[in-house]
Design a protein around this motif. Sequence first.
Motif, short mmCIF file in Angstrom:
data_model
loop_
_atom_site.label_atom_id
_atom_site.label_comp_id
_atom_site.label_asym_id
_atom_site.label_seq_id
_atom_site.Cartn_x
_atom_site.Cartn_y
_atom_site.Cartn_z
N GLY A 173 -3.44 5.07 18.54
CA GLY A 173 -3.13 6.45 18.16
C GLY A 173 -1.79 6.63 17.48
O GLY A 173 -1.32 7.76 17.31
N LYS A 174 -1.12 5.54 17.08
CA LYS A 174 0.17 5.65 16.39
C LYS A 174 -0.07 5.95 14.92
O LYS A 174 -1.09 5.57 14.35
CB LYS A 174 0.95 4.34 16.51
N ASN A 175 0.90 6.60 14.29
CA ASN A 175 0.78 6.95 12.88
C ASN A 175 1.30 5.79 12.02
O ASN A 175 2.47 5.42 12.10
CB ASN A 175 1.57 8.23 12.59
N ALA A 176 0.42 5.23 11.20
CA ALA A 176 0.82 4.12 10.33
C ALA A 176 0.65 4.48 8.87
O ALA A 176 0.54 3.62 8.00
CB ALA A 176 0.00 2.88 10.67
N SER A 177 0.67 5.78 8.56
CA SER A 177 0.38 6.22 7.18
C SER A 177 1.49 5.81 6.20
O SER A 177 1.23 5.63 5.01
CB SER A 177 0.19 7.74 7.13
N ASP A 178 2.75 5.64 6.70
CA ASP A 178 3.83 5.28 5.77
C ASP A 178 3.70 3.84 5.27
O ASP A 178 4.40 3.43 4.35
CB ASP A 178 5.20 5.49 6.43
N LEU A 179 2.80 3.06 5.87
CA LEU A 179 2.58 1.69 5.41
C LEU A 179 1.52 1.61 4.32
O LEU A 179 1.19 0.52 3.85
CB LEU A 179 2.13 0.82 6.59
N PHE A 180 0.97 2.75 3.91
CA PHE A 180 -0.15 2.75 2.97
C PHE A 180 0.16 1.98 1.68
O PHE A 180 -0.63 1.13 1.27
CB PHE A 180 -0.57 4.19 2.66
N PRO A 181 1.31 2.24 1.01
CA PRO A 181 1.59 1.51 -0.24
C PRO A 181 1.63 -0.01 -0.01
O PRO A 181 1.12 -0.77 -0.85
CB PRO A 181 2.95 2.05 -0.67
N ALA A 182 2.23 -0.44 1.10
CA ALA A 182 2.34 -1.88 1.36
C ALA A 182 0.98 -2.50 1.65
O ALA A 182 0.71 -3.63 1.26
CB ALA A 182 3.29 -2.11 2.53
N VAL A 183 0.11 -1.74 2.32
CA VAL A 183 -1.21 -2.27 2.68
C VAL A 183 -2.13 -2.29 1.47
O VAL A 183 -2.83 -3.27 1.22
CB VAL A 183 -1.84 -1.45 3.83
N VAL A 184 -2.12 -1.21 0.68
CA VAL A 184 -3.07 -1.08 -0.42
C VAL A 184 -2.85 -2.16 -1.48
O VAL A 184 -3.78 -2.53 -2.22
CB VAL A 184 -3.00 0.34 -1.03
N LYS A 185 -1.64 -2.72 -1.55
CA LYS A 185 -1.37 -3.80 -2.51
C LYS A 185 -2.19 -5.04 -2.18
O LYS A 185 -2.47 -5.86 -3.04
CB LYS A 185 0.13 -4.16 -2.47
N ASN A 186 -2.56 -5.19 -0.90
CA ASN A 186 -3.27 -6.39 -0.45
C ASN A 186 -4.78 -6.24 -0.51
O ASN A 186 -5.51 -7.08 0.02
CB ASN A 186 -2.85 -6.73 0.99
N VAL A 187 -5.24 -5.18 -1.17
CA VAL A 187 -6.69 -4.96 -1.21
C VAL A 187 -7.39 -6.05 -2.03
O VAL A 187 -8.57 -6.32 -1.85
CB VAL A 187 -7.00 -3.55 -1.76
N ALA A 188 -6.66 -6.66 -2.94
CA ALA A 188 -7.25 -7.72 -3.76
C ALA A 188 -6.97 -9.10 -3.20
O ALA A 188 -7.17 -10.11 -3.89
CB ALA A 188 -6.71 -7.61 -5.18
N CYS A 189 -6.52 -9.19 -1.96
CA CYS A 189 -6.17 -10.47 -1.34
C CYS A 189 -7.40 -11.38 -1.28
O CYS A 189 -8.52 -10.93 -1.03
CB CYS A 189 -5.63 -10.23 0.07
N LYS A 190 -7.18 -12.67 -1.53
CA LYS A 190 -8.30 -13.62 -1.54
C LYS A 190 -8.80 -13.90 -0.11
O LYS A 190 -9.95 -14.22 0.09
CB LYS A 190 -7.85 -14.94 -2.19
N ASN A 191 -7.88 -13.82 0.86
CA ASN A 191 -8.26 -14.14 2.24
C ASN A 191 -9.22 -13.07 2.78
O ASN A 191 -8.89 -11.89 2.83
CB ASN A 191 -7.00 -14.21 3.12
N ILE A 192 -10.38 -13.52 3.21
CA ILE A 192 -11.43 -12.56 3.59
C ILE A 192 -11.08 -11.81 4.87
O ILE A 192 -11.43 -10.63 5.02
CB ILE A 192 -12.78 -13.30 3.71
N GLU A 193 -10.37 -12.45 5.80
CA GLU A 193 -10.00 -11.79 7.05
C GLU A 193 -8.99 -10.68 6.78
O GLU A 193 -9.09 -9.59 7.35
CB GLU A 193 -9.40 -12.82 8.03
N VAL A 194 -8.02 -10.97 5.92
CA VAL A 194 -7.03 -9.94 5.56
C VAL A 194 -7.72 -8.78 4.87
O VAL A 194 -7.46 -7.60 5.17
CB VAL A 194 -5.93 -10.54 4.64
N LYS A 195 -8.63 -9.12 3.95
CA LYS A 195 -9.32 -8.07 3.17
C LYS A 195 -10.10 -7.14 4.09
O LYS A 195 -10.07 -5.92 3.92
CB LYS A 195 -10.26 -8.74 2.17
N LYS A 196 -10.76 -7.71 5.11
CA LYS A 196 -11.52 -6.87 6.06
C LYS A 196 -10.62 -5.88 6.77
O LYS A 196 -10.94 -4.69 6.90
CB LYS A 196 -12.21 -7.77 7.09
N LEU A 197 -9.47 -6.35 7.24
CA LEU A 197 -8.55 -5.47 7.97
C LEU A 197 -7.92 -4.43 7.05
O LEU A 197 -7.67 -3.30 7.47
CB LEU A 197 -7.46 -6.31 8.66
N VAL A 198 -7.68 -4.81 5.80
CA VAL A 198 -7.15 -3.84 4.82
C VAL A 198 -8.16 -2.71 4.65
O VAL A 198 -7.80 -1.53 4.62
CB VAL A 198 -6.84 -4.53 3.48
#
Length: 1100
Positions: free
Chosen positions: A68-93
């Motif tokens: 229930g913590k707010n992690a919205s300020d990490l959005f720019p940092a996370v969205v950069k990894n949407v094209a990550c090759k690692n499939i596990e990272v991509k799922k969590l993104v």
Amino acid sequence: MSAAPAYGEDKGGSAGPGEPEYGHDPASGGIFSSDYKRHDDLKEMLDTNKDSLKLEAMKRIVAMIARGKNASDLFPAVVKNVACKNIEVKKLVYVYLVRYAEEQQDLALLSISTFQRGLKDPNQLIRASALRVLSSIRVPIIVPIMMLAIKEAASDMSPYVRKTAAHAIPKLYSLDSDQKDQLIEVIEKLLADKTTLVAGSVVMAFEEVCPERIDLIHKNYRKLCNLLIDVEEWGQVVIISMLTRYARTQFLSPTQNESLLEENPEKAFYGSEEDEAKGPGSEEAATTALPARKPYVMDPDHRLLLRNTKPLLQSRSAAVVMAVAQLYFHLAPKAEVGVIAKALVRLLRSHSEVQYVVLQNVATMSIKRRGMFEPYLKSFYIRSTDPTQIKILKLEVLTNLANETNIPTVLREFQTYIRSMDKDFVAATIQAIGRCATNIGRVRDTCLNGLVQLLSNRDELVVAESVVVIKKLLQMQPAQHGEIIKHLAKLTDNIQVPMARASILWLIGEYCEHVPKIAPDVLRKMAKSFTAEEDIVKLQVINLAAKLYLTNSKQTKLLTQYVLSLAKYDQNYDIRDRARFTRQLIVPSEQGGALSRHAKKLFLAPKPAPVLESSFKDRDHFQLGSLSHLLNAKATGYQELPDWPEEAPDPSVRNVEEEDLSLIETHVGLLGEYAEVPEWTKCSNREKRKEKEKPFYSDSEGESGPTESADSDPGSESASDSKSSDQSGSEESSSESESEDQEEEKGGSSESEQSEEEGGKRKMKKRKKVAEGQDSSSDEGSGSSSSSSESERTSETEGEQMEPASWRKKTPPSGKSAPVAKEISLLDLEDFTPPSAQPVSPSTIVSTSLATDLEGLTLTDSPLVPSLLSPVSGVGRQELLHRVAGEGLAVDYTFSRQPFSGDPHMVSVHIHFSNSSDTPIKGLHVGTPKLPAGISIQEFPEIESLAPGESVTAVMGINFCDSTQAANFQLCTQTRQFYVSIQPPVGELMAPVFMSENEFKKEQGKLTGMSEVTEKLTLPDTCRSDHIVVQKVTTIANLGRVPCGASDEYRFAGRTLTSGSLVLLTLDARPTGAAQLTINSEKMVIGTMLVKDVVQALTQ
């Protein structure tokens, strides 16, 4: 990877010299952590090039969201990894983006091209996640992109992606309702999906977008009923709720003749069995005749729904049990509703939240169907640990269930409850006692005496509630209870609860003639304390004063004037108005109106006794189990339960296309699934057909009656079938035909012998023609008809006693008629059901001779070519070693499709060696292979010498372990070693299995959901003939042809060699539109790969 450090454990302290050191996870930090450097370490981890750090960061971020913590300020940092090759990272993104895409729409839109690329990803989880994120971006500008993505996903090979597409439909509809028509097309397509994973989601989308389009459900109704048992729990609840509404619009009410049944309970008891045994053929007669005389006949589709939902009463999910309970309550005949009681009582052992919902519904049901819960009375006894709301609901149920038989037990329970410390519960118990006294006249005096005793209780709330209930009870027989009224009058000094004081004053005023001496004194006391009383009490004081003025004006005239004067200047305008009105009414003025003369009639009119009713009495107009029923108010989005139709709508709208292809329905299976039996399996003899059709309604409960007639034929085909059989001149009675059958079983008539001889001769001719390679279909019909006529004459017990070994003990064709007749009975596809085949052994593979035997019994429109049924080589020779690389040794290999003698689990591979050099090659053998896990090789015997120009073939066996991994090994000579590898096509990993059509459908019914792969394809004109289709399929895959009653449908069956898993292939080659290929197999990978190969072969 361990879960412990991933969820907020300390990462610092052990970093290497070249790596940054990370502090504590802010997600697990204290309340007073500073915000100015919030999440900096996570951002730094997300910016690194190491996938392990990114994965660690994403795990911690998702853990924060879960807490229930707010992690919205990490959005720019996370969205950069949407094209990550690692499939596990991509799922969590994607998990993160689904949560925050709606809040950060602008940033999410920047990555939309990546999401679109994700829709084409080979991994089904990534495709589904991309669609989920895309549908979570609530921006109207991307509606066309979303629509396109949903349409593509609806045709995806993965059921999981199709399920996600169904989830996206309501999101798009809420964003832009103008897309409704296009979305309905997608819903219609997904409703036709046979996968259990998709069913619940698409019905939910249907309920959200177009619940009024009931026509979309008609064709899918039976499929949904049969799939229901395998759908996930959430989907089961949605489907059952939808089918409840559907059934209320399509079937007649099973309780329409309830009044007739209640008049004659014995008939009603037996009528319930007869109702179930009736078929739809007699339904029309039931509606035309007088409803009071003709018993109700249930639609077979209505029965199918009830039968298939009944096992779900044992579900572990309370929501599913509740959904089935409401379905039975709203749809089932009165005699059958009782089955839900036990399941609902079982739910009372669950959490208090579940108990609360269940008891709300039980309270409503127990008003209309009291007898259903009476055997479980003790289950509703109240425990001291129950929360107050549960106690009050249980009281409600106990009160509803109270009758003259169990009332002593119930009252003893109530007596105990009154001593509880829970005041609200005690008050509810006293009201319950009052209701019992009202409903059961025999215990009214007992209850009243008990309540009067409670008036001496120390607890004021108990006394007050007792007074209110006594007041209601006294209204029923006031003349007999003067002493109780006097006792109540004395309590006015002590009781301070306004409602209780008001009730006592009302009683004294209403029955003042019973207490003429006490009433004026009570008014005197109340006049003294008038200004300090509550408003409700003041109104009753004015009421009492008016009544006493009219009946005893000598003693109370001054008191009344005093009270009215006080009330005239009261702060409450209701009391001021009441005082003015009363004064004008009872004290006639000079201009006195006409009402003054009728004041006594107005104030002292006889009043009806109040009816103490349950608060749940009128709740049943809401659908049970719904939020509206729980709140007793119409909630947003609630859909009313439709009324039953006066006349049954046309049941033929639920007939699916397959039924038109000369197929009839037969009821099979424990849960009432439908399977289609082709026309050629039906007997021309009417008695035989009756025997086949009898089990349509019968199940373990013995629902079919002993006097079942041809009316129980499901559908209108029975009439036409009987007419057609009459044309053959066999219009004998049932008893005659039975006796004829017995005679034929004993010795057989001369006609049957003749037909046997004729059938034998025809088959001999047929076999000879096939052996000569001539393709003749002229004798086809006569051969099959004779075989079917003989199969009719074979006793069923004989068919049951046949051993599977008899399939393999075939004698060569001879001219004698008796062996031919026996052969036909052995292969009678209707009476003989082969046992579930074990992993393929050499004897179970269809042999050439058996194929020739089957040729005479061909039951499809075109003959099966024996070369296609026999084990032929599918793929041609493939090169293993080129003669240049092998220094003159050329090696090819073929998959022979013959069983390998050393091990039946191995694929037989023929290795062809040829020596193109000038010198002999000596010592050819297989070196020590290095094989992947599970794969094994049976080497061929060493070839001592291969002379120049000579060729030789060796056989080796390879166990590929049901995978297409290559088997790598060495070919060795005396001087050289050559590294070679053999990779099998997926179609060579199986062996053909022969089965009847019924067996095929039964096995196919078990392999649905994730075990089913479906693909649409367009067949070229060159691939429209039976011969071409069968040839292409059997060339690609080592499968056996299964007989099929439909001309444009092909079925093939096989088993994987290693595990013995069934592989069932169905090709629906419709004359118009796209063909459909379906493969059912436990081995999903094999199924998926085989679909691609077969589609490629058929479309070339």
